[in-house]
Design an enzyme around this catalytic site. Sequence first.
Site, short mmCIF file in Angstrom:
data_model
loop_
_atom_site.label_atom_id
_atom_site.label_comp_id
_atom_site.label_asym_id
_atom_site.label_seq_id
_atom_site.Cartn_x
_atom_site.Cartn_y
_atom_site.Cartn_z
N ARG A 83 -68.43 -52.76 65.23
CA ARG A 83 -69.33 -51.71 64.72
C ARG A 83 -70.60 -52.38 64.22
O ARG A 83 -70.55 -53.19 63.29
CB ARG A 83 -68.65 -50.94 63.59
N HIS A 127 -78.19 -46.96 59.50
CA HIS A 127 -77.57 -47.64 58.36
C HIS A 127 -78.71 -48.03 57.41
O HIS A 127 -78.94 -49.20 57.14
CB HIS A 127 -76.75 -48.85 58.84
N GLU A 172 -72.80 -43.42 55.49
CA GLU A 172 -72.81 -43.11 54.05
C GLU A 172 -74.07 -42.41 53.58
O GLU A 172 -74.86 -42.96 52.80
CB GLU A 172 -72.62 -44.40 53.24
N ASN A 300 -65.36 -44.97 54.88
CA ASN A 300 -65.53 -46.26 54.22
C ASN A 300 -64.84 -46.20 52.87
O ASN A 300 -65.05 -45.24 52.10
CB ASN A 300 -67.01 -46.59 54.01
N TYR A 302 -63.83 -48.54 49.38
CA TYR A 302 -63.88 -49.77 48.59
C TYR A 302 -63.17 -49.65 47.24
O TYR A 302 -62.57 -50.59 46.76
CB TYR A 302 -65.33 -50.20 48.34
N GLU A 358 -65.21 -49.03 57.30
CA GLU A 358 -65.46 -50.19 56.44
C GLU A 358 -64.40 -50.26 55.37
O GLU A 358 -64.05 -49.25 54.75
CB GLU A 358 -66.81 -50.08 55.70
C1 PNW Z 1 -71.40 -49.96 51.87
N1 PNW Z 1 -71.89 -47.85 45.72
O1 PNW Z 1 -72.32 -49.86 50.83
C2 PNW Z 1 -72.29 -50.15 53.08
O2 PNW Z 1 -72.02 -49.31 54.15
C3 PNW Z 1 -72.41 -51.58 53.51
O3 PNW Z 1 -73.63 -51.76 54.17
C4 PNW Z 1 -72.26 -52.48 52.30
O4 PNW Z 1 -72.57 -53.82 52.57
C5 PNW Z 1 -70.82 -52.33 51.83
O5 PNW Z 1 -70.51 -50.98 51.54
C6 PNW Z 1 -70.49 -53.16 50.60
O6 PNW Z 1 -71.27 -52.77 49.52
C7 PNW Z 1 -72.11 -49.36 49.57
O7 PNW Z 1 -72.52 -48.43 44.80
C8 PNW Z 1 -72.98 -49.79 48.60
O8 PNW Z 1 -71.22 -46.79 45.49
C9 PNW Z 1 -72.90 -49.29 47.33
C10 PNW Z 1 -71.95 -48.33 47.02
C11 PNW Z 1 -71.07 -47.89 47.99
C12 PNW Z 1 -71.15 -48.42 49.28
#
Ligand code: PNW
Length: 455
Positions: A83, A127, A172, A300, A302, A358
């Site tokens: 991707r 992106h 996102e 995505n 995290y 992601e």
């Molecule tokens: C995502 N937050 O970004 C992006 O899709 C990627 O490009 C990035 O490198 C990756 O996650 C890791 O950060 C985010 O603060 C950045 O909520 C910030 C947030 C969430 C996703």
Amino acid sequence: AEPVGSEAVRGLPADFVWGAATAAYQIEGAVAEDGRLPSVWDTFSHTPGKVAAGDTGDVACDHYHRVPEDVALLSQLGLDAYRFSVAWPRIQPGGSGPVNAAGVAFYDRLVDELLAKGITPWATLYHWDLPQGLEDAGGWPERETAYRFAEYAGMVAGALGDRVKHWITLNEPFCSAMLGYYFGTHAPGRTSFPDFTKAAHHLLLGHGLAVEQVRAAVPDAQVGITLNPVLAHPASDAPEDVEAARRADAVGARLYLDPVLLGRYPADLLTDLAREEAQLPVQEGDLKTIAQPLDFLGVNYYFRDVVRASDEPHGYEGVPQTDRPSTAMPWEIYPEGLTALLTRLGREYPGVPFYITENGAAFDDSGSPVDGTGRILDTERTAYLADHLAAIGDARAAGVDVRGYFCWSLMDNFEWAYGYEKRFGLVHVDYETQRRTPKASALWFRDAARACREQ
Ligand code: PNW
């Protein structure tokens, strides 16, 4: 590398898609080559104080000049899919006008190299690198930007669609709208709540219009969008914290999920926005455009949010979970949240397959041991990946249709406002020499994919 525990791939089918993800501005560099003009991220990163250590994407991983080497890495890791994102300021440098053939040629080379190695390209159209020319004309709060995006999407699909069959419109939109136009922590760094809501609607409209363009150019395309719906937990049982969690869920998750998958904005959110005098600029027919049927939803994941009430227009604030394990961001490590999120999505938005587009972790690799060949033994990252893959297996066992997983990221790269200090890569990048070295987690990921295929 450590042996792959069967726990990690338990419940994942042999045809599960194993991939890695990147984004144009984070890896390409070559920002002034072959006709590319600045995006909002060039402007933002060159504005003092916006990005840690004054880092910019000017060189990044120099991927623009290293496509064969980087595709060879993907191939060595035995991945099914890659991707990447297409940089709008390479294709249509000012955001309007004719196609820049030299920009298209770069993605032609990338796609051909991937296909030659048997790797399926998944292209993200946006992106976050809005051409600066469009920001100067008002950016995403202007409706015109959605039409410009659709035109650009049609150009890219027309150029690559004979070979690229997997398309993601936006990455996102939460981040583009909320971080870019309200919190101001991402480009273009604006801080207006009403601009955020306008941006959110025009991003979604742009998504819908782009779906139409991609389908027209590529009849056999698989088209989706990537969202990052964050599960919000109240910090306590107090009614104001429960209300804060509702507000966070409305503005962070359902603002995007509901129009795209259900064709309507959430009623509670519309009430919240009316109170803040920040209405969504919806015109007749927009929701029908936004809600085109999709072939998949990219998710995505995290972290989760633990939130309490705040007087800010969006109504909540995060409560750091300092007693919980976290990554270097520092983001709480909460794999069970991925099971919970997927289970909820499967229940509330039935009928669309999911891909994790992601998931991954930044750790301070400089604190990890290194083996005799110079390989970083990043056991924390391996554990993070294994636990999140197992969480996907649990969601599948509960009946959720999740079909693949793209690790963020193939290699260390420009981590937006954090610059190069935060390293998410499976592959280590030495920014002095541009030397790439797979970390132990990369070899584990390769072996997990193989174990899954061969089970
Ligand atoms: C995502 N937050 O970004 C992006 O899709 C990627 O490009 C990035 O490198 C990756 O996650 C890791 O950060 C985010 O603060 C950045 O909520 C910030 C947030 C969430 C996703």
